[in-house]
Design an enzyme around this catalytic site. Structure first.
Site, PDB file in Angstrom:
ATOM      1  N   PHE A   1      -4.149   6.930  -3.036  1.00  0.00           N
ATOM      2  CA  PHE A   1      -3.002   6.028  -2.885  1.00  0.00           C
ATOM      3  C   PHE A   1      -3.398   4.815  -2.038  1.00  0.00           C
ATOM      4  CE2 PHE A   1       0.854   4.752  -0.480  1.00  0.00           C
ATOM      5  CZ  PHE A   1       1.556   4.204  -1.545  1.00  0.00           C
ATOM      6  N   GLN A   2      -3.072   3.652  -2.511  1.00  0.00           N
ATOM      7  CA  GLN A   2      -3.400   2.378  -1.843  1.00  0.00           C
ATOM      8  C   GLN A   2      -4.897   2.244  -1.549  1.00  0.00           C
ATOM      9  OE1 GLN A   2      -0.518   1.689   1.396  1.00  0.00           O
ATOM     10  NE2 GLN A   2       0.780   0.675  -0.120  1.00  0.00           N
TER      11      GLN A   2
END
Lengths: 566, 161
Positions: free
Chosen positions: A112-113
């Protein structure tokens, strides 16, 4: 020795580098760093978009000459900063950009990210790092600051995995980074200096062509001394404006695509072109074969790759511009046979000829009754700020009119995205500059198109009481592209009509700023005066003549002597 | 014109991508690239063969110097140098062609490194032109697969007086 966290080490290192102000936007990957940062006396400015953070750091760096610092989180935080990093790279602005990264164990995992920001920014940073070893955190940061500020400056990105920020390390003793592979040449070669000075003495029609390198090297004083002593006309690139006083009789203003008639003619007819801290950009040279065709060329630049890249140079001097100019000045001072007055007098016929060109075709525009001409607005801002405000611009017509009609007498007063041409630069850069000089008037001269690219930063300006003045030259067009369409695309205004804008005055109020409007010429001066006396963020909406063009103009790829005039 | 550049760079993750990115980003051409650690494990040596006008090569060399991880750039064309490339060729080798393949490989001072029922894999080392010659000669017999290393090169030691 006791251990500290990566966050604490970063803060300590920032302090060691003299940083007391950073611009940024928090997120998951940097949350620990923020936790530590906001316990210290380093001021953090929360922007509204990461692009704004890096532009603001850039504006701060250009106005002060210090390294600008910004902190972004991983993934979209980092990618949002990329345009601004590239902006700084193209104009050689010293920045250190710290980005968060997912923990080392997750890198490459499509976490994530997560984004490979080191890969993404490789071509638009001077150098970049992913800190893999916590013990290398501080040495890497020191290198980053050293690289950003030395040689040809530029942005350096340091990517910090979350677990590196969180790890316990020993803070290494302060020491100057040793980099055997990086040793920029700052001292000019005496033999080359002598050659260059002798070439000056032999020239009958010399011109100085000055770029942003002189400003970056803080060499304005030396340049001014050199030009005045030898009585040599000076033309500047967009990035060079302010390096030599714009109101000096020897100043020809800007050269190139929207340069003055006198500047372009002088370069075309010169027999010696002294390029200092400039890089023969296509917007300056126009058609390369026709650029300064009869001139011997001296090129002073700190970056060897700039030498003979576009135009073959006769006498290169690879050095810091300030030091090179100092060396030339002292050569002339110590050279017995040289009589400055005689030489300067000998140059006078050439200077007269150049001034004649300026008289023949000065920068001008046609008045049209009550209608506000955009150039008039800039002349008024120039007059009412005594030519001493810090001016940022957006990109397009607003930028070119500013370059033409604001007379910059000092370096570091014009902050503009020259190389990359980034719309949306002006407002965040103005905020960065205002932090550096809270008591100076700071104007962002904008178009109605470009101001909307980072208008959210009005909230940042308001939050920190940075009373920047935004002057929108509102013509309801993307004016520069419209001008090209008018001239070269049969007036086919494809997607350049922007007649659906917000009411900028009301919008300013919504942000808690002051909104002012001028619809006719006589309202311009009162509006600027009111803005100057208002201790708040001000947005001025000037309804200007819609289809005004920027002239002179050299069509792309043409010789710079083939100018379209007003 | 063809140029063989020898580049010493810091042996760090990302260093190579700075070099290749520089070439791709400026539309400079890489014909072959060969890189490995030197005797100092912190330094890699990269041999890069490129082709371009003098101005382009000069700019490429300057840009290479500018990379922070680059220690030294040598344009070997300015010197006397030796170059070698290695190729692995899997060539058809049935009853009728086996002897012929071995003869050819012997002429080129190559050797067989793998054998199967109907093929030989051979190894040949030499200059680029020698590699090309052996490939041309083996082609009619039937090449199944080919892997080349690209050139490695080294300046000749100065002659003693």
């Amino acid at each position: 020795m006791s251990k500290i966290t990566g966050s604490q080490a970063i803060i300590q290192c920032l302090k060691e580098e003299g940083v007391d102000l950073v611009f940024g936007y928090p997120g998951g990957a940097v949350i620990e760093l923020y936790d530590e940062l906001c316990k210290t006396d380093i001021k953090h400015v929360l922007v509204r978009h990461e692009q704004g953070a890096v532009h603001a750091a850039d504006g701060f760096a250009r106005a002060t000459g210090k390294v600008g610092v910004s902190i972004l989180t991983s993934g979209p935080g980092a990618t949002n900063g990329v345009t601004a990093i590239a902006t700084a790279y193209c104009d050689s602005i010293p920045l250190v950009v710290l980005t968060g990264q997912v923990p080392r164990a997750l890198i490459g995992n499509d976490a994530f990210q997560e984004v490979d920001i080191v890969g993404i920014t490789r071509p638009c940073t001077k150098h970049n790092y992913l800190v893999n070893d916590p013990e290398q955190l501080v040495p890497t940061l020191r290198e980053a600051f050293y690289l950003a500020a030395s040689g040809r400056p530029g942005p350096v990105l340091v990517d910090l995995p979350k677990d590196v920020i969180g790890s316990l390390i020993t803070y290494p003793k302060k020491e100057q980074p040793k980099m055997q592979t990086y040793q920029p040449n700052v001292e000019p070669h005496p033999g080359q200096v002598e050659k260059a000075c002798k070439a000056c003495l032999n020239a009958k029609k010399p011109v100085l062509y000055v770029g942003g390198g002189v400003i970056l090297a803080n060499g304005s004083k030396e340049l001014t001394q050199f030009a005045r002593k030898l009585n040599i006309p000076v033309t500047m690139t967009l990035m060079g404006l302010g390096a030599f006083p714009g109101t000096d009789p020897l100043s020809l203003g800007m050269l190139g695509m929207h340069g003055t008639y006198a500047a372009n003619m002088a370069v075309a007819k010169s027999d010696l072109l002294i390029a200092v801290g400039s890089r023969f950009d296509d917007r300056v040279t126009g058609k390369l074969e026709a650029f300064a065709p009869n001139a011997e060329i001296i090129h002073i630049d700190i970056d060897p790759t700039s030498i003979s890249k576009n135009v073959d140079v006769d006498i290169p001097i690879v050095a810091d511009c300030k030091q090179a100019l100092q060396a030339m000045n002292s050569w002339f001072e110590s050279h017995n046979a040289f009589d400055a007055d005689t030489f300067a007098a000998g140059n006078q016929p050439w200077v007269d000829r150049v001034l004649e060109w300026d008289k023949k075709h000065p920068l001008c525009y046609h008045e049209e009754g009550d209608i506000i001409k955009p150039q008039f607005v800039i002349e008024k801002i120039n007059e009412l700020t005594g030519g001493d405000a810090i001016i940022t611009t957006e990109v397009g017509q607003n930028q070119m009119w500013t370059a033409q009609f604001y007379k910059f007498n000092h370096p570091r007063r014009l902050l503009t995205s020259g190389g990359l041409g980034t719309m949306g630069y002006g407002l965040p850069a103005a905020i960065g500059a205002q932090f550096a000089f809270p008591d100076k008037p700071v104007f962002d001269i904008a178009g109605d198109g470009s101001i909307q690219m980072n208008i959210q930063e009005l909230a940042t300006a308001k939050q920190y009481n940075m009373p920047v003045k935004v002057a929108i030259l509102n013509n309801q067009y993307l004016g520069m592209v419209r001008q090209w369409q008018e001239l070269f695309y049969n007036r086919h205004y494809a997607s350049t009509v922007m007649d659906h804008a917000p009411d900028f005055v009301e919008l300013a109020k919504a942000y808690g700023a002051v909104g002012l409007r001028a619809k006719i010429k006589s309202e311009v001066e009162p509006v600027i005066k009111e803005a100057l006396s208002t201790n708040n963020v001000v947005v001025m909406d000037f309804s200007v003549s819609r289809e005004e063009g920027v002239f002179p103009m050299v069509p792309a790829g043409k010789p710079t002597t083939e100018m379209l005039l007003v | 014109m063809k140029h063989t550049l020898s580049v010493l760079l810091r042996n760090k993750p990302g260093a190579l991508s700075h070099v290749t990115g520089l070439f791709s980003g400026r539309c400079f051409n890489i014909e072959s690239l060969c890189v490995a650690e030197t005797i100092d494990p912190e330094v890699s040596c990269l041999t890069l063969v490129t082709r371009g006008k003098e101005g382009v090569i000069e700019q490429a060399i300057k840009q290479l110097h500018k990379l922070i991880d680059v220690i030294k750039v040598t344009d070997l064309n300015e010197k006397d140098f030796v170059e070698r490339e290695m190729v692995l060729i899997r060539v058809k080798a049935d009853a009728s062609s086996r002897a012929e393949v071995l003869r050819i490989i012997d002429i080129f001072r190559g050797k067989v490194v793998d054998v199967s029922a109907n093929s030989y894999t051979v190894e040949v080392t030499g200059s680029e032109s020698k590699i090309k010659a052996v490939i041309d000669i083996l082609k009619p017999i039937g090449i199944k697969e080919i892997i080349r290393t690209g050139t490695v090169a080294m300046a000749r030691a100065p002659k003693s007086k």
